[in-house]
Motif scaffolding. Sequence first.
Motif, PDB file in Angstrom:
ATOM      1  N   THR A 225      -5.317  11.185   3.358  1.00 19.49           N
ATOM      2  CA  THR A 225      -4.993  10.914   4.766  1.00 19.49           C
ATOM      3  C   THR A 225      -5.112   9.433   5.076  1.00 19.49           C
ATOM      4  OG1 THR A 225      -5.761  13.120   5.446  1.00 19.49           O
ATOM      5  CG2 THR A 225      -5.654  11.420   7.146  1.00 19.49           C
ATOM      6  N   LEU A 226      -6.171   8.820   4.602  1.00 20.30           N
ATOM      7  CA  LEU A 226      -6.393   7.399   4.861  1.00 20.30           C
ATOM      8  C   LEU A 226      -5.285   6.555   4.240  1.00 20.30           C
ATOM      9  CD1 LEU A 226      -8.329   5.338   6.111  1.00 20.30           C
ATOM     10  CD2 LEU A 226      -9.585   5.288   3.937  1.00 20.30           C
ATOM     11  N   PHE A 227      -4.847   6.918   3.048  1.00 15.46           N
ATOM     12  CA  PHE A 227      -3.786   6.196   2.361  1.00 15.46           C
ATOM     13  C   PHE A 227      -2.490   6.245   3.165  1.00 15.46           C
ATOM     14  CE2 PHE A 227      -0.327   6.223  -0.875  1.00 15.46           C
ATOM     15  CZ  PHE A 227      -0.521   4.950  -1.394  1.00 15.46           C
ATOM     16  N   VAL A 228      -2.112   7.433   3.608  1.00 20.17           N
ATOM     17  CA  VAL A 228      -0.879   7.608   4.379  1.00 20.17           C
ATOM     18  C   VAL A 228      -0.960   6.849   5.705  1.00 20.17           C
ATOM     19  CG1 VAL A 228       0.571   9.285   5.594  1.00 20.17           C
ATOM     20  CG2 VAL A 228      -0.340   9.824   3.328  1.00 20.17           C
ATOM     21  N   ASN A 229      -2.081   6.992   6.410  1.00 18.57           N
ATOM     22  CA  ASN A 229      -2.236   6.316   7.706  1.00 18.57           C
ATOM     23  C   ASN A 229      -2.283   4.806   7.556  1.00 18.57           C
ATOM     24  OD1 ASN A 229      -2.301   8.797   8.977  1.00 18.57           O
ATOM     25  ND2 ASN A 229      -4.530   8.884   9.121  1.00 18.57           N
ATOM     26  N   SER A 230      -2.936   4.324   6.508  1.00 20.21           N
ATOM     27  CA  SER A 230      -3.058   2.878   6.301  1.00 20.21           C
ATOM     28  C   SER A 230      -1.701   2.250   6.002  1.00 20.21           C
ATOM     29  CB  SER A 230      -4.035   2.585   5.155  1.00 20.21           C
ATOM     30  OG  SER A 230      -5.341   3.018   5.482  1.00 20.21           O
TER      31      SER A 230
ATOM     32  N   GLU B 220       0.101   1.981   9.221  1.00 20.79           N
ATOM     33  CA  GLU B 220      -0.452   0.898  10.037  1.00 20.79           C
ATOM     34  C   GLU B 220      -0.015  -0.478   9.537  1.00 20.79           C
ATOM     35  OE1 GLU B 220      -4.615   1.569   9.859  1.00 20.79           O
ATOM     36  OE2 GLU B 220      -4.571   3.347  11.161  1.00 20.79           O
ATOM     37  N   LYS B 221       0.266  -0.573   8.226  1.00 24.74           N
ATOM     38  CA  LYS B 221       0.720  -1.837   7.649  1.00 24.74           C
ATOM     39  C   LYS B 221       2.208  -2.070   7.896  1.00 24.74           C
ATOM     40  CE  LYS B 221      -3.346  -2.540   5.767  1.00 24.74           C
ATOM     41  NZ  LYS B 221      -4.287  -3.568   6.301  1.00 24.74           N
ATOM     42  N   GLY B 222       2.841  -1.151   8.588  1.00 22.78           N
ATOM     43  CA  GLY B 222       4.248  -1.308   8.918  1.00 22.78           C
ATOM     44  C   GLY B 222       5.218  -0.737   7.904  1.00 22.78           C
ATOM     45  N   VAL B 223       4.720   0.048   6.949  1.00 22.11           N
ATOM     46  CA  VAL B 223       5.593   0.653   5.944  1.00 22.11           C
ATOM     47  C   VAL B 223       6.423   1.760   6.598  1.00 22.11           C
ATOM     48  CG1 VAL B 223       5.672   1.998   3.817  1.00 22.11           C
ATOM     49  CG2 VAL B 223       4.043   0.117   4.044  1.00 22.11           C
ATOM     50  N   GLU B 224       7.739   1.652   6.496  1.00 17.83           N
ATOM     51  CA  GLU B 224       8.623   2.631   7.114  1.00 17.83           C
ATOM     52  C   GLU B 224       8.917   3.822   6.197  1.00 17.83           C
ATOM     53  OE1 GLU B 224      12.107   0.646   8.481  1.00 17.83           O
ATOM     54  OE2 GLU B 224      11.028  -0.604   9.920  1.00 17.83           O
TER      55      GLU B 224
ATOM     56  N   ASN C 185     -13.360   0.852   0.256  1.00 18.49           N
ATOM     57  CA  ASN C 185     -13.480  -0.579  -0.012  1.00 18.49           C
ATOM     58  C   ASN C 185     -12.193  -1.192  -0.546  1.00 18.49           C
ATOM     59  OD1 ASN C 185     -16.241  -0.741   0.737  1.00 18.49           O
ATOM     60  ND2 ASN C 185     -16.854   0.028  -1.272  1.00 18.49           N
ATOM     61  N   ASN C 186     -11.399  -0.390  -1.276  1.00 14.47           N
ATOM     62  CA  ASN C 186     -10.179  -0.971  -1.842  1.00 14.47           C
ATOM     63  C   ASN C 186      -8.894  -0.519  -1.157  1.00 14.47           C
ATOM     64  OD1 ASN C 186      -9.576   1.634  -2.863  1.00 14.47           O
ATOM     65  ND2 ASN C 186     -10.435   1.168  -4.873  1.00 14.47           N
ATOM     66  N   ILE C 187      -8.995   0.435  -0.217  1.00 15.64           N
ATOM     67  CA  ILE C 187      -7.806   0.985   0.426  1.00 15.64           C
ATOM     68  C   ILE C 187      -6.992  -0.078   1.154  1.00 15.64           C
ATOM     69  CG2 ILE C 187      -9.082   1.622   2.517  1.00 15.64           C
ATOM     70  CD1 ILE C 187      -6.169   3.615   0.975  1.00 15.64           C
ATOM     71  N   GLY C 188      -7.670  -1.030   1.787  1.00 14.07           N
ATOM     72  CA  GLY C 188      -6.974  -2.077   2.524  1.00 14.07           C
ATOM     73  C   GLY C 188      -6.119  -2.927   1.601  1.00 14.07           C
ATOM     74  N   TYR C 189      -6.709  -3.373   0.511  1.00 14.47           N
ATOM     75  CA  TYR C 189      -5.987  -4.218  -0.444  1.00 14.47           C
ATOM     76  C   TYR C 189      -4.822  -3.459  -1.075  1.00 14.47           C
ATOM     77  CZ  TYR C 189      -5.061  -7.128  -4.537  1.00 14.47           C
ATOM     78  OH  TYR C 189      -4.451  -7.908  -5.497  1.00 14.47           O
ATOM     79  N   ILE C 190      -5.060  -2.214  -1.426  1.00 14.32           N
ATOM     80  CA  ILE C 190      -4.015  -1.399  -2.053  1.00 14.32           C
ATOM     81  C   ILE C 190      -2.811  -1.245  -1.124  1.00 14.32           C
ATOM     82  CG2 ILE C 190      -3.441   0.939  -2.834  1.00 14.32           C
ATOM     83  CD1 ILE C 190      -6.321   1.134  -3.901  1.00 14.32           C
ATOM     84  N   CYS C 191      -3.082  -0.885   0.119  1.00 18.09           N
ATOM     85  CA  CYS C 191      -1.985  -0.641   1.067  1.00 18.09           C
ATOM     86  C   CYS C 191      -1.281  -1.934   1.464  1.00 18.09           C
ATOM     87  CB  CYS C 191      -2.512   0.102   2.290  1.00 18.09           C
ATOM     88  SG  CYS C 191      -2.989   1.815   1.936  1.00 18.09           S
TER      89      CYS C 191
END
Length: 243
Positions: A169-174, A177-181, A229-235
């Motif tokens: 869920t966090l991966f999809v939402n992140s 949020e990063k603007g991925v269409e 911790n790494n989800i932000g960088y990954i997304c």
Amino acid sequence: MAWISHGMTECLKKLPAGSVVVIHACCHNPSGVDLTNEQWKIVVDLCHAGGLIPFLDFAYQGFGGGLDEDAFPIRIISESGIPCLIANSFSKSFALYRERVGALTIVTSSADESKRVLTQVKRVIRTNYSNPASHGAQLVGAILSDEVLRSQWETELAGMRERIRKMRTLFVNSLREKGVEQDFSFIEQQSGMFSFSGLSADQVKELREKYSLYIVGSGRICLAAINENNIGYICESIADVLG
């Protein structure tokens, strides 16, 4: 539902009688896509009609809906009267990956057939490994035979399952949020450790060379490797590549 009707079912219908069909019981690796209970019933009917022998890969019990829920395919096939093979593993659910702990269960149509199968299995075992390492198996046996330890293990397994679901869920939402269409919502609907991300081979290469994110060429990703911790960088990296 269409994919099983027009893909998997057509394939099963064309197989010659006696064919062994390998199917993941739950948490399919690498796709993360599982059959529903109703679809499993269709598979049972097709195996009956075609004289097929299911070989169930049961490596991820407890990572899908739960220990009992994930065992549905095992029960419906073993109770159907169809001869089948079931390979279960404790490598992931007990964090004993390098111990390679598991078992092979063979369901036959009669006691006489069981004797003949056992004779052949013993021959294969003798020429392959003779005696398996017992350390990991003893650990699993000790935990499952102790009420307190088993309860603790089931709680920890549930924690692992829920953490993976949370990461999906966090991966999809992140990404959103990063603007991925591009639509990645399918990842949240799947189960288990893995998923096909939909990333192309070129995008995977760019992620590796530019961001040191290592994904296999098919685009398969391991959701269990993602954490808060790494989800932000990954997304952010994926968003840049897709942008």
